[in-house]
Design a protein around this motif. Structure first.
Motif, PDB file in Angstrom:
ATOM      1  N   GLY A   1       0.834  -1.184   0.000  1.00 60.82           N
ATOM      2  CA  GLY A   1       0.000   0.000   0.000  1.00 60.82           C
ATOM      3  C   GLY A   1       0.873   1.239   0.000  1.00 60.82           C
ATOM      4  O   GLY A   1       2.078   1.176   0.245  1.00 60.82           O
ATOM      5  N   LEU A   2       0.267   2.383  -0.263  1.00 63.21           N
ATOM      6  CA  LEU A   2       1.036   3.629  -0.305  1.00 63.21           C
ATOM      7  C   LEU A   2       1.584   3.999   1.068  1.00 63.21           C
ATOM      8  O   LEU A   2       2.527   4.775   1.174  1.00 63.21           O
ATOM      9  N   ASP A   3       0.981   3.420   2.132  1.00 59.49           N
ATOM     10  CA  ASP A   3       1.454   3.678   3.494  1.00 59.49           C
ATOM     11  C   ASP A   3       2.461   2.635   3.968  1.00 59.49           C
ATOM     12  O   ASP A   3       2.771   2.576   5.156  1.00 59.49           O
ATOM     13  N   ALA A   4       2.960   1.815   3.050  1.00 58.39           N
ATOM     14  CA  ALA A   4       3.938   0.750   3.324  1.00 58.39           C
ATOM     15  C   ALA A   4       3.315  -0.446   4.026  1.00 58.39           C
ATOM     16  O   ALA A   4       4.037  -1.330   4.492  1.00 58.39           O
ATOM     17  N   GLY A   5       1.984  -0.498   4.084  1.00 60.38           N
ATOM     18  CA  GLY A   5       1.329  -1.685   4.610  1.00 60.38           C
ATOM     19  C   GLY A   5       1.310  -2.781   3.556  1.00 60.38           C
ATOM     20  O   GLY A   5       1.408  -2.520   2.347  1.00 60.38           O
ATOM     21  N   LEU A   6       1.222  -4.025   4.017  1.00 64.35           N
ATOM     22  CA  LEU A   6       1.150  -5.168   3.104  1.00 64.35           C
ATOM     23  C   LEU A   6      -0.285  -5.662   3.054  1.00 64.35           C
ATOM     24  O   LEU A   6      -0.894  -5.930   4.095  1.00 64.35           O
ATOM     25  N   THR A   7      -0.818  -5.783   1.852  1.00 65.85           N
ATOM     26  CA  THR A   7      -2.195  -6.217   1.684  1.00 65.85           C
ATOM     27  C   THR A   7      -2.227  -7.580   0.999  1.00 65.85           C
ATOM     28  O   THR A   7      -1.269  -7.993   0.343  1.00 65.85           O
ATOM     29  N   ALA A   8      -3.364  -8.240   1.167  1.00 67.39           N
ATOM     30  CA  ALA A   8      -3.500  -9.619   0.680  1.00 67.39           C
ATOM     31  C   ALA A   8      -3.374  -9.690  -0.827  1.00 67.39           C
ATOM     32  O   ALA A   8      -3.821  -8.812  -1.561  1.00 67.39           O
ATOM     33  N   SER A   9      -2.744 -10.742  -1.283  1.00 60.99           N
ATOM     34  CA  SER A   9      -2.706 -11.075  -2.703  1.00 60.99           C
ATOM     35  C   SER A   9      -2.973 -12.569  -2.820  1.00 60.99           C
ATOM     36  O   SER A   9      -2.592 -13.345  -1.944  1.00 60.99           O
ATOM     37  N   GLY A  10      -3.648 -12.968  -3.870  1.00 58.76           N
ATOM     38  CA  GLY A  10      -4.073 -14.354  -4.007  1.00 58.76           C
ATOM     39  C   GLY A  10      -2.910 -15.315  -4.187  1.00 58.76           C
ATOM     40  O   GLY A  10      -1.814 -14.938  -4.614  1.00 58.76           O
ATOM     41  N   GLY A  11      -3.161 -16.577  -3.858  1.00 61.76           N
ATOM     42  CA  GLY A  11      -2.176 -17.621  -4.119  1.00 61.76           C
ATOM     43  C   GLY A  11      -1.173 -17.867  -3.019  1.00 61.76           C
ATOM     44  O   GLY A  11      -0.114 -18.444  -3.270  1.00 61.76           O
ATOM     45  N   ALA A  12      -1.482 -17.468  -1.778  1.00 61.38           N
ATOM     46  CA  ALA A  12      -0.507 -17.626  -0.691  1.00 61.38           C
ATOM     47  C   ALA A  12      -0.205 -19.095  -0.414  1.00 61.38           C
ATOM     48  O   ALA A  12       0.959 -19.469  -0.220  1.00 61.38           O
ATOM     49  N   LEU A  13      -1.229 -19.938  -0.392  1.00 63.11           N
ATOM     50  CA  LEU A  13      -0.994 -21.357  -0.124  1.00 63.11           C
ATOM     51  C   LEU A  13      -0.194 -21.994  -1.249  1.00 63.11           C
ATOM     52  O   LEU A  13       0.741 -22.770  -0.997  1.00 63.11           O
ATOM     53  N   LEU A  14      -0.533 -21.659  -2.478  1.00 62.25           N
ATOM     54  CA  LEU A  14       0.216 -22.194  -3.623  1.00 62.25           C
ATOM     55  C   LEU A  14       1.669 -21.743  -3.560  1.00 62.25           C
ATOM     56  O   LEU A  14       2.594 -22.529  -3.835  1.00 62.25           O
ATOM     57  N   ALA A  15       1.895 -20.479  -3.178  1.00 64.77           N
ATOM     58  CA  ALA A  15       3.260 -19.972  -3.047  1.00 64.77           C
ATOM     59  C   ALA A  15       4.010 -20.698  -1.939  1.00 64.77           C
ATOM     60  O   ALA A  15       5.201 -21.023  -2.086  1.00 64.77           O
ATOM     61  N   ALA A  16       3.332 -20.972  -0.819  1.00 60.78           N
ATOM     62  CA  ALA A  16       3.985 -21.673   0.294  1.00 60.78           C
ATOM     63  C   ALA A  16       4.342 -23.101  -0.091  1.00 60.78           C
ATOM     64  O   ALA A  16       5.431 -23.594   0.248  1.00 60.78           O
ATOM     65  N   LEU A  17       3.442 -23.778  -0.808  1.00 55.89           N
ATOM     66  CA  LEU A  17       3.740 -25.145  -1.258  1.00 55.89           C
ATOM     67  C   LEU A  17       4.918 -25.143  -2.226  1.00 55.89           C
ATOM     68  O   LEU A  17       5.793 -26.018  -2.162  1.00 55.89           O
ATOM     69  N   HIS A  18       4.955 -24.158  -3.104  1.00 53.59           N
ATOM     70  CA  HIS A  18       6.067 -24.031  -4.050  1.00 53.59           C
ATOM     71  C   HIS A  18       7.377 -23.778  -3.309  1.00 53.59           C
ATOM     72  O   HIS A  18       8.408 -24.392  -3.610  1.00 53.59           O
ATOM     73  N   ALA A  19       7.334 -22.877  -2.319  1.00 55.85           N
ATOM     74  CA  ALA A  19       8.543 -22.592  -1.540  1.00 55.85           C
ATOM     75  C   ALA A  19       9.016 -23.837  -0.803  1.00 55.85           C
ATOM     76  O   ALA A  19      10.216 -24.127  -0.755  1.00 55.85           O
ATOM     77  N   GLY A  20       8.069 -24.591  -0.235  1.00 60.59           N
ATOM     78  CA  GLY A  20       8.437 -25.812   0.468  1.00 60.59           C
ATOM     79  C   GLY A  20       9.085 -26.832  -0.440  1.00 60.59           C
ATOM     80  O   GLY A  20      10.041 -27.510  -0.041  1.00 60.59           O
ATOM     81  N   ASP A  21       8.591 -26.954  -1.668  1.00 56.99           N
ATOM     82  CA  ASP A  21       9.184 -27.885  -2.632  1.00 56.99           C
ATOM     83  C   ASP A  21      10.624 -27.515  -2.959  1.00 56.99           C
ATOM     84  O   ASP A  21      11.432 -28.383  -3.300  1.00 56.99           O
ATOM     85  N   ARG A  22      10.949 -26.230  -2.852  1.00 55.20           N
ATOM     86  CA  ARG A  22      12.308 -25.753  -3.140  1.00 55.20           C
ATOM     87  C   ARG A  22      13.164 -25.653  -1.877  1.00 55.20           C
ATOM     88  O   ARG A  22      14.311 -25.208  -1.939  1.00 55.20           O
ATOM     89  N   GLY A  23      12.601 -26.064  -0.739  1.00 55.26           N
ATOM     90  CA  GLY A  23      13.336 -25.985   0.511  1.00 55.26           C
ATOM     91  C   GLY A  23      13.503 -24.568   1.022  1.00 55.26           C
ATOM     92  O   GLY A  23      14.475 -24.267   1.724  1.00 55.26           O
ATOM     93  N   LEU A  24      12.545 -23.682   0.699  1.00 58.34           N
ATOM     94  CA  LEU A  24      12.619 -22.282   1.084  1.00 58.34           C
ATOM     95  C   LEU A  24      11.449 -21.922   1.989  1.00 58.34           C
ATOM     96  O   LEU A  24      10.477 -22.666   2.115  1.00 58.34           O
ATOM     97  N   GLY A  25      11.538 -20.753   2.629  1.00 63.00           N
ATOM     98  CA  GLY A  25      10.434 -20.199   3.386  1.00 63.00           C
ATOM     99  C   GLY A  25       9.686 -19.193   2.538  1.00 63.00           C
ATOM    100  O   GLY A  25      10.027 -18.947   1.375  1.00 63.00           O
ATOM    101  N   LEU A  26       8.656 -18.569   3.129  1.00 70.00           N
ATOM    102  CA  LEU A  26       7.831 -17.610   2.398  1.00 70.00           C
ATOM    103  C   LEU A  26       7.644 -16.344   3.213  1.00 70.00           C
ATOM    104  O   LEU A  26       7.332 -16.394   4.402  1.00 70.00           O
TER     105      LEU A  26
END
Length: 215
Positions: free
Chosen positions: A110-135
């Motif tokens: 956001g313009l105030d430096a806040g972080l807002t929701a974006s779709g695909g968080a679970l898919l991103a976490a599963l992808h990160a886990g497959d690569r041995g990374l965090g999210l």
């Protein structure tokens, strides 16, 4: 120095790795994003600029190039804001060089430096886990991402909280997986009198996860 932050592109239900490369070099002041980015991605320049300004920081008066590799893969969505901002903070030496080693980042700023929701968080976490990374993700989707077993999740409400955590002046608590509340008693087909053929079709469709249209 070229700062690199791993992120992802979504292709349907598949997450494809994307390398966000940020370079701050001598030259006329400019902020360019390359790598087959759509309108939402190119608008990241203004969101990142405003977010840093909200934290009392300004972009260096130099030539800033952000490359989203691979360059021939279409990039869509606003979740590139956070990795671009983090790459800039690394290139500007606001964050230590190894602060984000082992993490994939995604999230909209956001313009105030806040972080807002974006779709695909679970898919991103599963992808990160497959690569041995965090999210690294917004706190609003942290409970969704935490459903992925064995993946370290850094969920922050804003960019400042994340910076402080990475610099060791604040600790972000790991999110707990979201658990859906137990449903109450549900209707049962046994309560329907007659309509045996229709009930049979419904049971077959449900058992096989098929689509169904009743007229």
């Amino acid at each position: 120095m070229v700062a690199r932050i791993p992120t992802i592109a979504f292709q349907g239900l598949e997450a494809v790795p994307v390398d966000v490369q940020v370079q701050v070099a001598a030259g006329l002041p400019a902020f360019t994003i390359v790598g087959l980015a759509d309108k939402a991605v190119t608008e990241s320049r203004e969101r990142v600029r405003a977010a840093l300004s909200a934290l009392g920081m300004s972009l260096p008066p130099k030539r800033i190039i952000v490359n989203l590799a691979p360059a021939d893969l279409p990039k869509e969505g606003s979740h590139y804001d956070l990795p671009i901002a983090l790459g800039l903070l690394l290139a500007m030496e606001v964050l230590p060089e190894d602060a984000l080693a082992g993490f994939v980042a995604m999230g909209e700023l956001g313009l105030d430096a806040g972080l807002t929701a974006s779709g695909g968080a679970l898919l991103a976490a599963l992808h990160a886990g497959d690569r041995g990374l965090g999210l690294v993700c917004p706190v609003s989707v942290g409970t969704e991402a935490a459903v992925a077993d064995g993946v370290e999740i850094l969920a922050a409400p804003g960019l400042l909280h994340l910076i402080n955590h990475l610099r060791g002046t604040q600790v972000l608590a790991p999110p707990e997986p979201a658990i859906e509340a137990a449903a109450g008693p549900l209707p049962d087909l046994a309560e329907v009198k007659g309509q045996d053929s229709a009930k049979r079709v419904l049971e077959i469709a449900a058992a096989g996860s098929h689509h169904l249209l009743l007229l």
